[in-house]
Design a protein around this motif. Structure first.
Motif, PDB file in Angstrom:
ATOM      1  N   PHE A 203       0.853  -1.187   0.000  1.00 59.28           N
ATOM      2  CA  PHE A 203       0.000   0.000   0.000  1.00 59.28           C
ATOM      3  C   PHE A 203       0.898   1.250   0.000  1.00 59.28           C
ATOM      4  CE2 PHE A 203      -2.926   3.059   2.101  1.00 59.28           C
ATOM      5  CZ  PHE A 203      -4.042   2.886   1.315  1.00 59.28           C
ATOM      6  N   ASN A 204       1.504   1.549  -1.161  1.00 63.15           N
ATOM      7  CA  ASN A 204       2.433   2.676  -1.242  1.00 63.15           C
ATOM      8  C   ASN A 204       2.212   3.547  -2.470  1.00 63.15           C
ATOM      9  OD1 ASN A 204       3.315   0.953  -3.233  1.00 63.15           O
ATOM     10  ND2 ASN A 204       5.308   0.562  -2.320  1.00 63.15           N
ATOM     11  N   VAL A 210      -8.632   0.085  -4.191  1.00 68.36           N
ATOM     12  CA  VAL A 210     -10.069   0.360  -4.232  1.00 68.36           C
ATOM     13  C   VAL A 210     -10.673  -0.011  -2.891  1.00 68.36           C
ATOM     14  CG1 VAL A 210     -12.250  -0.223  -5.339  1.00 68.36           C
ATOM     15  CG2 VAL A 210     -10.187  -0.006  -6.717  1.00 68.36           C
ATOM     16  N   LEU A 211     -11.574   0.839  -2.407  1.00 68.24           N
ATOM     17  CA  LEU A 211     -12.321   0.586  -1.173  1.00 68.24           C
ATOM     18  C   LEU A 211     -13.713   0.091  -1.513  1.00 68.24           C
ATOM     19  CD1 LEU A 211     -13.015   0.835   1.884  1.00 68.24           C
ATOM     20  CD2 LEU A 211     -13.573   3.237   1.427  1.00 68.24           C
ATOM     21  N   VAL A 218     -10.018  -3.039   1.722  1.00 71.41           N
ATOM     22  CA  VAL A 218      -9.224  -2.314   0.732  1.00 71.41           C
ATOM     23  C   VAL A 218      -8.430  -3.334  -0.074  1.00 71.41           C
ATOM     24  CG1 VAL A 218      -7.414  -0.613   0.376  1.00 71.41           C
ATOM     25  CG2 VAL A 218      -9.086  -0.275   2.191  1.00 71.41           C
ATOM     26  N   LEU A 219      -8.682  -3.373  -1.391  1.00 71.36           N
ATOM     27  CA  LEU A 219      -8.017  -4.317  -2.280  1.00 71.36           C
ATOM     28  C   LEU A 219      -7.348  -3.562  -3.422  1.00 71.36           C
ATOM     29  CD1 LEU A 219     -10.879  -6.982  -2.528  1.00 71.36           C
ATOM     30  CD2 LEU A 219      -8.958  -6.980  -0.951  1.00 71.36           C
ATOM     31  N   SER A 220      -6.332  -4.149  -3.981  1.00 72.17           N
ATOM     32  CA  SER A 220      -5.628  -3.529  -5.098  1.00 72.17           C
ATOM     33  C   SER A 220      -6.409  -3.743  -6.394  1.00 72.17           C
ATOM     34  CB  SER A 220      -4.216  -4.114  -5.225  1.00 72.17           C
ATOM     35  OG  SER A 220      -4.290  -5.498  -5.516  1.00 72.17           O
ATOM     36  N   THR A 221      -6.200  -2.839  -7.350  1.00 71.01           N
ATOM     37  CA  THR A 221      -6.840  -2.998  -8.654  1.00 71.01           C
ATOM     38  C   THR A 221      -6.317  -4.240  -9.372  1.00 71.01           C
ATOM     39  OG1 THR A 221      -5.159  -1.515  -9.572  1.00 71.01           O
ATOM     40  CG2 THR A 221      -7.237  -0.530  -8.890  1.00 71.01           C
TER      41      THR A 221
END
Length: 350
Positions: A203-204, A210-211, A218-221
């Motif tokens: 998470f940087n 995306v929430l 909270v997950l990454s695209t």
């Protein structure tokens, strides 16, 4: 002077050709005396003036008249002897066309500081958008995708100290709890680091996140691209496209989120106005009546209703109607008025 009071310092004299050495020095010795001693060690063919050199230690320039103790030089400290460069011009760099105002105007305009874009990106994803403190759960996000530490945001909201850029946050309804997955064993300087629970992407800001507003995960695209699903990949709660919100998005993505926020608030305002209209109708005296019956009620017409009961209509044949009706009602007005002291004694009967 006793040797017990001396301590060793490391002296560097590369400018005059003397190698670095450790010397036992009396702390009461001045830097000028130390320069004279070191310059006396140079070859006799060279004539060196002590005024052409100066000492420094730890980035500080030492005065020639001060002693080592006054300058707070500690044992085993490093003293460096430098050549003093004196100005004088004559190099052809100045012309008659230049003036002092040119230099003043050149330095009057403050140039913007250069900021490393990587550091700016990291601070946006690892610190609170309000207090700039490291992110620490519980965390929340506003409707535009900014991430906050909940405690700091609530304190600013209660104290009415929110900056103008966060004026769209009006209450707790504008704060959405988020669930950040920590990277185990990756805390640096007591700062927690987070990642995508599915792909492990940190998470940087190098990858978008995306929430899911329904569950707060909270997950990454990247996770949504690899796994096509209409439910959360962590808690398996189903969601719609309107529940997906980009965190720390670009200017275009923030503009879309702002339009969605205004649209949602407009719908909420319409529902509230409709609710207020219904409450006004109920308070107007026509509660639980349809529009047609309410209109007849206002005009004094009651169609389809039963006739009001009157005791006089069913009185016996030889009974006086007024006397018979007085048994069932007390609507007959009295000719006497009650006194303030006793109601049982009407005026004129006491």
């Amino acid at each position: 002077m006793e040797l017990a009071k001396k301590f060793q310092v490391i002296v560097r004299c590369s400018d005059i050709g003397i190698p670095s050495r450790a010397l036992p020095i009396d702390p009461s010795l001045t830097f000028n005396n130390l320069k004279q001693y070191l310059l006396s060690l140079t070859p006799p063919r060279e004539t060196l003036e002590p005024e052409s050199f100066y000492f420094s230690s730890g980035g500080r320039t030492m005065l020639d008249s001060s002693s080592l103790s006054e300058a707070r030089i500690l044992p085993l400290s490093t003293l460096t002897l430098h050549v003093r460069v004196c100005g004088g011009g004559g190099d052809g760099g100045a012309t008659g066309a230049e003036s002092r105002d040119c230099y003043l105007n050149m330095y009057a305009e403050k140039k913007p500081d250069k900021v490393d874009p990587n550091e700016k990106r990291m601070s946006k994803w690892t610190t609170c958008a309000l207090s700039f403190e490291p992110l620490a759960p519980p965390c929340v996000a506003d409707r535009l995708g900014n991430v906050f530490n909940k405690e700091r945001l609530v304190e600013a909201l209660l104290g009415k100290k929110l900056p103008k850029e966060f004026s769209h946050i009006r209450g707790l309804k504008d704060m959405m709890p988020i669930v950040l997955s920590e990277i185990p064993g990756e805390a640096k300087n007591f700062e927690k680091r987070f990642q995508c629970p599915i792909t492990g992407v940190e998470f940087n800001g190098k990858c978008g996140f995306v929430l899911l507003r329904g569950c707060g995960h909270v997950l990454s695209t990247k996770a949504f691209k690899e796994v096509k699903s209409s439910s959360c990949l962590v808690c398996h709660r189903s969601f719609s496209d309107s529940e997906k919100m980009v965190l720390n998005g670009s200017a275009e993505e923030v503009k879309i989120l702002r339009e969605r926020m205004e649209e949602e608030r407009g719908k909420l305002r319409e529902r509230k106005e409709k609710k207020d209209k219904k409450s006004d109708v109920r308070l107007s005296g026509t509660k639980h009546l349809p529009e047609e019956k309410a209109r007849l009620h206002e005009n004094g017409k009651h169609e389809g209703t039963q006739k009001k009961f009157k005791a006089i209509d069913i009185a016996p044949a030889h009974a006086t109607k007024e006397v018979y009706a007085s048994i069932f009602t007390s609507s007959r007005k009295s000719e006497f008025k009650e006194t303030y002291s006793c109601r049982s004694l009407p005026l004129g009967r006491n």
